[in-house]
Design an enzyme around this catalytic site. Sequence first.
Site, PDB file in Angstrom:
ATOM      1  N   SER A  53       1.171  -1.344  -0.026  1.00  0.00           N
ATOM      2  CA  SER A  53      -0.482   0.325  -0.061  1.00  0.00           C
ATOM      3  C   SER A  53       0.813   1.084  -0.172  1.00  0.00           C
ATOM      4  CB  SER A  53      -1.146  -0.115   0.914  1.00  0.00           C
ATOM      5  OG  SER A  53      -1.863   0.877   1.075  1.00  0.00           O
ATOM      6  N   ASP A  82      -9.772  -3.937  -4.924  1.00  0.00           N
ATOM      7  CA  ASP A  82      -9.275  -3.738  -3.927  1.00  0.00           C
ATOM      8  C   ASP A  82      -9.986  -1.541  -4.125  1.00  0.00           C
ATOM      9  OD1 ASP A  82      -7.669  -1.227  -2.686  1.00  0.00           O
ATOM     10  OD2 ASP A  82      -5.886  -2.613  -2.602  1.00  0.00           O
ATOM     11  N   HIS A 116      -7.642  -5.127  -0.697  1.00  0.00           N
ATOM     12  CA  HIS A 116      -6.039  -4.775  -0.287  1.00  0.00           C
ATOM     13  C   HIS A 116      -5.390  -5.216   0.348  1.00  0.00           C
ATOM     14  CE1 HIS A 116      -3.902  -0.978  -0.082  1.00  0.00           C
ATOM     15  NE2 HIS A 116      -4.392  -0.760   1.146  1.00  0.00           N
TER      16      HIS A 116
HETATM   17  O1  9J3 Z   1      -3.196   0.582   3.229  1.00  0.00           O
HETATM   18  C1  9J3 Z   1      -2.443   1.931   2.861  1.00  0.00           C
HETATM   19  O2  9J3 Z   1      -1.329   2.212   3.415  1.00  0.00           O
HETATM   20  C2  9J3 Z   1      -3.438   2.979   2.746  1.00  0.00           C
HETATM   21  C3  9J3 Z   1      -3.888   4.245   1.874  1.00  0.00           C
HETATM   22  C4  9J3 Z   1      -4.767   4.753   2.549  1.00  0.00           C
HETATM   23  O3  9J3 Z   1      -5.587   4.469   3.627  1.00  0.00           O
HETATM   24  O4  9J3 Z   1      -4.579   5.918   2.589  1.00  0.00           O
HETATM   25  C5  9J3 Z   1      -5.518   7.087   2.776  1.00  0.00           C
HETATM   26  C6  9J3 Z   1      -5.235   8.273   3.083  1.00  0.00           C
END
Ligand code: 9J3
Length: 276
Positions: free
Chosen positions: A149, A195, A225
């Site tokens: 992510s 995702d 995700h």
């Molecule tokens: O799971 C992650 O690192 C991601 C993304 C996320 O929730 O971005 C929102 C600002």
Amino acid sequence: MNVRRSVASVLLIVVVLAATLTGCDIHGPDPTEASVTAPLGPFATASTTVAAGNGFGGGTIYYPTTTSEGRFGGVAIVPGFTESQSAISWYGPRLASQGFVVFTIDTNGIFDFPPARGDQLLAALTYLTTTSTVASRVDPNRLAVMGHSMGGGGALDAASKNKALKAAIPLAGWNTTTNWAANVTPTLVVACQNDAIAQVASHSKPFYDSITSEKAFLELAGADHSCPNTANTTIAKYVISWLKRFVDGDARYTQFLCPPPAAGGTISRYLSTCPY
Ligand code: 9J3
């Protein structure tokens, strides 16, 4: 004069020289479909923990215990927003047992954004190759970055900052920057089809499309995700093959990457710049 020993010495010198000249350093037996999908590879491993400091939040280093194979490539892996290293720890034993020194890290802050996660990947690799207790086991010229992510977004950032990296693998990567055309690092983009947090159409796919270096795009069918957060045979197969091919320069793994797999089963889409 022991003739057999002399012949062995000359052979060893030739192999080391060839590896140095070609930038290739192969480890382990010839791979098979079974070996790249196995829960563990051929090398016995151990691990050691690292306290916070040195520019990142500490972590765990997983490494092959043998000292008769020369140095191994190094891989730093960072988790995503609010996650700790437990979100990516399954890669530790899985990849180390295939012949890599793997550093799963925690971040300085769980809310750190991708550029900070990228900086921490690079700090972790510096620590790994210079001051860690396993520094002598790692080849400082064969390093890779991965992350989940925002950590995947960080891996792309790290590769943009350090052109010497041999591979980058964003896993369900998230980044507001989607143009990575300036990256020169061979990059495997791993995406999870359904995702809802790092949507494929606005993250992984534009990342992949923008990249101008060697690349591949692996999309896991029906996955969300968190698809890279737990042991996954398909992800492991392609991550291992990518690291072997581009970190070690081990052409024995090309067979698992090219020709690219057709969509079906666990794979909803696969794109690549084969052949390589
Ligand atoms: O799971 C992650 O690192 C991601 C993304 C996320 O929730 O971005 C929102 C600002």
